[in-house]
Design an enzyme around this catalytic site. Structure first.
Site, PDB file in Angstrom:
ATOM      1  N   GLY A  66      78.560  48.724 -48.123  1.00  0.00           N
ATOM      2  CA  GLY A  66      78.402  48.681 -49.582  1.00  0.00           C
ATOM      3  C   GLY A  66      77.370  47.688 -50.069  1.00  0.00           C
ATOM      4  O   GLY A  66      77.216  47.489 -51.277  1.00  0.00           O
ATOM      5  N   ASP A  99      74.970  52.004 -38.332  1.00  0.00           N
ATOM      6  CA  ASP A  99      75.737  50.813 -38.711  1.00  0.00           C
ATOM      7  C   ASP A  99      74.847  49.565 -38.688  1.00  0.00           C
ATOM      8  O   ASP A  99      74.289  49.208 -37.650  1.00  0.00           O
ATOM      9  CB  ASP A  99      76.895  50.683 -37.694  1.00  0.00           C
ATOM     10  CG  ASP A  99      77.970  49.738 -38.144  1.00  0.00           C
ATOM     11  OD1 ASP A  99      77.754  49.006 -39.118  1.00  0.00           O
ATOM     12  OD2 ASP A  99      79.026  49.714 -37.488  1.00  0.00           O
ATOM     13  N   ASP A 155      85.230  47.168 -43.029  1.00  0.00           N
ATOM     14  CA  ASP A 155      86.196  48.022 -42.326  1.00  0.00           C
ATOM     15  C   ASP A 155      87.583  47.904 -42.951  1.00  0.00           C
ATOM     16  O   ASP A 155      88.033  46.806 -43.241  1.00  0.00           O
ATOM     17  CB  ASP A 155      86.320  47.582 -40.867  1.00  0.00           C
ATOM     18  CG  ASP A 155      85.015  47.738 -40.124  1.00  0.00           C
ATOM     19  OD1 ASP A 155      84.039  48.220 -40.722  1.00  0.00           O
ATOM     20  OD2 ASP A 155      84.979  47.374 -38.938  1.00  0.00           O
TER      21      ASP A 155
HETATM   22  C1  GAL Z   1      81.831  48.364 -37.528  1.00  0.00           C
HETATM   23  C2  GAL Z   1      82.037  49.645 -38.274  1.00  0.00           C
HETATM   24  C3  GAL Z   1      83.235  50.329 -37.663  1.00  0.00           C
HETATM   25  C4  GAL Z   1      82.920  50.623 -36.208  1.00  0.00           C
HETATM   26  C5  GAL Z   1      82.493  49.355 -35.470  1.00  0.00           C
HETATM   27  C6  GAL Z   1      81.978  49.646 -34.082  1.00  0.00           C
HETATM   28  O1  GAL Z   1      80.824  47.629 -38.121  1.00  0.00           O
HETATM   29  O2  GAL Z   1      82.240  49.389 -39.641  1.00  0.00           O
HETATM   30  O3  GAL Z   1      83.549  51.485 -38.376  1.00  0.00           O
HETATM   31  O4  GAL Z   1      81.910  51.587 -36.164  1.00  0.00           O
HETATM   32  O5  GAL Z   1      81.496  48.673 -36.180  1.00  0.00           O
HETATM   33  O6  GAL Z   1      81.539  48.482 -33.433  1.00  0.00           O
END
Ligand code: GAL
Length: 672
Positions: free
Chosen positions: A446, A404, A467
């Site tokens: 994306g 991420d 998200d």
């Molecule tokens: C976001 C991610 C989520 C989750 C979260 C955890 O950026 O898109 O799906 O993983 O971080 O902190």
């Protein structure tokens, strides 16, 4: 919002009859997220660009900004009296754009105002007495819809005392459980093709439903592979690349079943979209080893593995977290060991033992990190430790990494495309060097059109959006975002439309935790599941499995619907027809057996008939139509098919060609 004014004189005089003023209902209270827009998502008190509502230099605290073409339906049911607003093109277009605002009562235009960028807001008012349905419409003003950011400011409906417009869930029939009950016969649900790299450990649990016990057999077994009929697990390693056709047979008290599956030993893995469960939506920053183990047990108890779900993934918060660690000792302590290896937090005493536990249930284990110094939740990331981290994940036995972006922007180097793909290429190489298959799931929302290059840096899937969470604007926005991306999808390369937000999710968007029951209506949940299967998206369940309800479980375990997601051709759906005025969309994807899956989506609030003309889709001949949610044949249709679809729901069918039917001459792909 609700104004009740007792007629004081009557009270003073002690008269028996009191009068109440009518209800003033601001537009923001009518579910602006339902408003259909030509671009973006409408929000209360904001322009479509997300700024304050501002027209002709005046800022308006109340109202809703939209984008032409736009429609917002109010189910008034004869209770509305009037509507008034000030309307204009938002100043964020810097004088560009032209639109027409209309108020339509039971199909008749009762007020209309044309507006151009740079002008001040104009009043619009309409008498709505007796109207059953009111539509607020914005059209493009006769030119194109570029810069058509249209604001309904200070917009208020007047309703008769004690009445209000119907809410989204009340405006249409809601679907109940459609998935038929298991009749007990054995059914196999393995994908037609399953990939593993040469010499890497294989772990595949055969998905099978039906009354237990089910006797299973697999043959012929390639050299190096064994099948454990008690655990349903195929394991071992195959040294030699190639395609190994297997036949799986199942037998129980109700009958027999047989299925072919090709084990493809080669460089491509995740030949069908990964299916499993991820901890974030259920537990967010509260995840622990104990909760993961409970999830594994629930996963198996619910029989998710019998339908093909196989990954159990720990999201953020298995690592240390310096910031949160100040108040939460379970997250405190040195982030890395003396040798530089990552140190899990105290809630995860033994990462290897946890992976072993997951594997012992025939399932695969996943975890999460960031290319930045810290993850989105502020836990330790992999920046400058990529290779040791990948080595560690493999040594522990993990099979999946979600990576991420998060804080990476603070340390990113390089320009443009290189800046975006560099950290993923680096981790892709580190994972590729491991002696086991680790599915690489890119998560950078994306950016830089990741669909075009995610596979080149070693990814098997990539998130396509920010998200999503369990509201209609969020899920609908996610659907719309997929429209231009279908052509990048193929076996081993998947657009990830984000985790499923079906059932009860704790994380509710932003810093909002514990949303309680789903904020999606049942129809919206059908659309969510249907469209994710049409997109060939990974299917990562997000709800707490230990507290799942029957409706959610039925949504997640319809084998004919899941078979669309898992189809071996790996071709994602495209939107092949759209009626913007009606708010209906047809999405289609070809399937490996020469059939087509068709989703008939009604984005409107109210039930309406959705019609498909086969000629418009480039099809000739007669087609058998099967309703996949109900698992029922609907008959043979030769020119068109139509069905009544409730508001925000999606009807999913499979079209099987009858003699002489197929793509029309000159049409090579239904998606074109
Ligand atoms: C976001 C991610 C989520 C989750 C979260 C955890 O950026 O898109 O799906 O993983 O971080 O902190």
């Amino acid at each position: 919002m609700k104004k009740r004014v007792v007629i004081a004189a009557a009270a003073v005089l002690g008269l028996a009859v009191c009068g109440f003023a009518d209800e003033a209902i601001p537009l923001e209270a009518t579910g602006p997220g339902r408003m259909r827009t030509g671009w973006g998502t409408a929000q209360a008190g904001k322009s479509i660009g997300g700024l304050d509502l501002r027209v002709g230099g005046t800022t308006y605290a109340r109202g809703v900004g939209t984008h032409a073409p736009s429609r917002h339906r109010i189910a008034a049911r004869g209770n509305a009296l009037a509507f008034s607003a000030r309307v204009g093109v938002d100043d964020e277009t810097h004088g560009r754009g032209s639109v027409v605002f209309r108020v339509i009562a039971d199909g008749k235009v009762v007020a209309e105002v044309a507006a151009k960028g740079g002008e001040g807001a104009q009043p619009i008012a309409a008498d709505l007495t007796g109207a059953s349905t009111v539509i607020l419409e914005v059209t493009d003003g006769g030119d194109d819809n570029y810069y058509d950011h249209a604001d309904w400011c200070d917009a208020v409906f007047t309703f008769k005392d004690g009445t209000r417009p119907l809410r989204a869930a009340e405006m249409t029939r809601q679907l109940g459980i459609l998935t038929p009950k298991d009749d007990g016969k054995p059914r196999l649900h393995a994908p037609a093709r399953y990939g593993v790299r040469p010499g890497h450990p294989l772990l595949f649990k055969v998905p099978v439903t039906g009354v237990k016990p089910v006797q299973l057999a697999v043959s012929p077994l390639p050299k190096g592979v064994t099948f454990n009929a008690a655990t349903r697990v195929l394991s071992g390693t195959v040294a030699k690349p190639g395609s190994y056709p297997l036949t799986i047979t199942a037998r129980n008290a109700k009958g027999r079943a047989r299925q072919k599956m090709t084990l493809v030993v080669g460089e491509t893995i995740a030949l069908t979209p990964p299916m499993g469960w991820n901890s974030w939506n259920a537990f967010a920053g509260g995840v622990s080893d104990a909760k993961m183990r409970a999830a594994v047990e629930a996963f198996v108890r619910l029989g998710l593995d019998e339908h093909g779900y196989s990954y159990v993934n720990i999201d953020d918060f298995w690592q240390k977290n310096p910031e949160n660690g100040r108040s939460d000792p379970t997250l405190a302590g040195p982030e890395r060991n003396a040798d530089g290896t990552i140190a899990p937090n105290a809630r995860f005493p033994d990462m290897k033992a946890l992976a072993d536990f997951i594997h012992a249930h025939g399932l695969k284990a996943g975890l999460y990190s960031s290319p930045g110094p810290y993850t989105c939740g502020g836990c330790t990331g992999s920046w400058r430790h990529e290779r040791p981290d990948a080595d560690c994940y493999a040594a522990w036995g993990y099979d999946y990494l979600k990576y991420d972006w998060c804080s990476y922007g603070t340390v990113a180097t390089g320009e443009g495309h290189e800046r975006h793909c560099r950290p993923y290429r680096l981790m892709g190489e580190c994972l590729r060097a491991q002696p086991r298959d680790i599915v690489f799931s890119l998560c950078q929302y994306g950016q830089d059109n990741v669909s075009a290059w995610g596979a080149d840096v070693g990814g098997q899937s990539w998130r396509t959006t920010g998200d999503i969470f369990d509201t209609w604007p969020s899920v609908y926005g996610g659907i719309r975002a997929q429209a231009p991306l279908w052509s990048y999808v193929r076996p081993g390369a998947w657009n990830d439309a984000d985790m499923l937000v079906l059932g009860r999710n704790v994380w509710a968007g932003g810093t909002d935790f514990d949303a309680g029951a789903s904020r999606l209506t049942p129809n919206e949940q059908y659309t969510h599941m249907t469209m994710w299967c049409m997109f060939a998206s990974p299917l990562m369940i997000g709800c707490d499995l230990t507290a799942i309800d029957d409706f959610t479980l039925a949504l997640l375990t319809n084998d004919e619907v899941l078979a669309v997601d898992q189809d071996a051709l790996g071709a994602a759906a495209a939107r092949v027809a759209e009626d913007a005025a009606a708010g209906t969309e047809i999405w289609a994807r070809p399937l490996a057996d020469g059939t087509f899956a068709l989703a008939l989506f009604n984005a409107d609030d109210e039930e309406q008939t959705v019609r498909v003309s086969f000629a418009d889709l480039g099809l000739v001949g007669a087609w058998a139509v099967r309703d996949l949610w109900r698992q029922q044949d609907e008959g043979v249709f030769d020119a068109a098919y139509s069905v009544s679809v409730p508001g925000h729901a999606t009807h999913l069918v499979k079209l099987t060609p009858q003699k002489g039917a197929g793509l029309a001459p000159g049409v090579r792909d239904i998606r074109r």
